[in-house]
Motif scaffolding. Sequence first.
Motif, PDB file in Angstrom:
ATOM      1  N   HIS A 182      66.462  26.240   4.757  1.00  0.00           N
ATOM      2  CA  HIS A 182      66.936  26.146   6.140  1.00  0.00           C
ATOM      3  C   HIS A 182      68.466  26.097   6.215  1.00  0.00           C
ATOM      4  N   ASP A 189      60.642  27.736  10.864  1.00  0.00           N
ATOM      5  CA  ASP A 189      59.335  27.066  10.909  1.00  0.00           C
ATOM      6  C   ASP A 189      58.704  27.373  12.264  1.00  0.00           C
ATOM      7  N   GLU A 232      52.950  25.951   2.814  1.00  0.00           N
ATOM      8  CA  GLU A 232      53.509  25.758   4.159  1.00  0.00           C
ATOM      9  C   GLU A 232      53.249  27.024   4.962  1.00  0.00           C
ATOM     10  N   HIS A 235      56.306  28.188   7.301  1.00  0.00           N
ATOM     11  CA  HIS A 235      57.702  28.379   6.884  1.00  0.00           C
ATOM     12  C   HIS A 235      57.950  29.791   6.348  1.00  0.00           C
TER      13      HIS A 235
HETATM   14 ZN   LIG Z   1      60.660  24.991   6.818  1.00  0.00          ZN
END
Ligand SMILES: [Zn+2]
Length: 265
Positions: A182, A189, A232, A235
């Motif tokens: 990030h 996200d 994830e 993401h």
């Molecule tokens: Zn993330």
Amino acid sequence: MLATRSLVRALALLVILGPLPAGGQAAAQAATKLDLVSARSALENSSLPSSVKAQVQARIDASSENFLRYLSGALADRGSDPLLLLRVGKARPLPESFEPNDLVSLDGSGLSLSRPGLSLRRAAFLALKEMSAAARAEGVTLLVSSSYRSYSYQVEVFNRGVATDGLAETEASVARPGHSQHQLGTAVDFGSITDAFAQTKASRWLAANSRRFGFSLSFPKGMTAVTGYKWESWHYRYIGKAAAALEGEYFGGVQEYVLAFIEGM
Ligand SMILES: [Zn+2]
């Protein structure tokens, strides 16, 4: 008038389709061979597991023209933006002072946002807009929940995680400050940022379509040993269309593998 236009068109076509001079053709073939040789050695020298190397090499052998096209695209992308394909992770931190110089605010962009104040690097922003519009045309809303995070903001996120879930659990799901994609300004996200996101229409749409827009799932299911993080589903990182195509068609959909390979090129 019509004849002139046809002539112009025919001449333009000749320029496009015209044969390479004999020397040029040989040179192009030699360059192609050389690229395949350097790709093979970059793959061999990479940290990828040997079974993965063998699979990737077999796919390259089966479809080397497309491979070279994507590879030259990815290398050109990296040439104009060295951060685009930079590996950032547990063992690869960014300097605390690193901050992208072309951040664009997502406010007022027409994107679906969970809160104001989000931003991304320009190229990622433009690709996200294109992707969101395509999703919307198919009745899917891509809610952006997190994007660029500064080093100091990541300190807050990490500390909050430790306070709530403890250190071990946080290490498996939240990057330490300086180790987050990030901070690059190219990671996004989506949705709830929980495992429940995987069951949504948006998640399924992203899994099927994101690569066409240059986005790649950073931490796929079952790859914790490779990425250092749990799955994830929300993401994504923008790596450009060429690298995303390489990832999808040659590297089994694993971002860490394609970035490790490209690093050796
Ligand atoms: Zn993330």
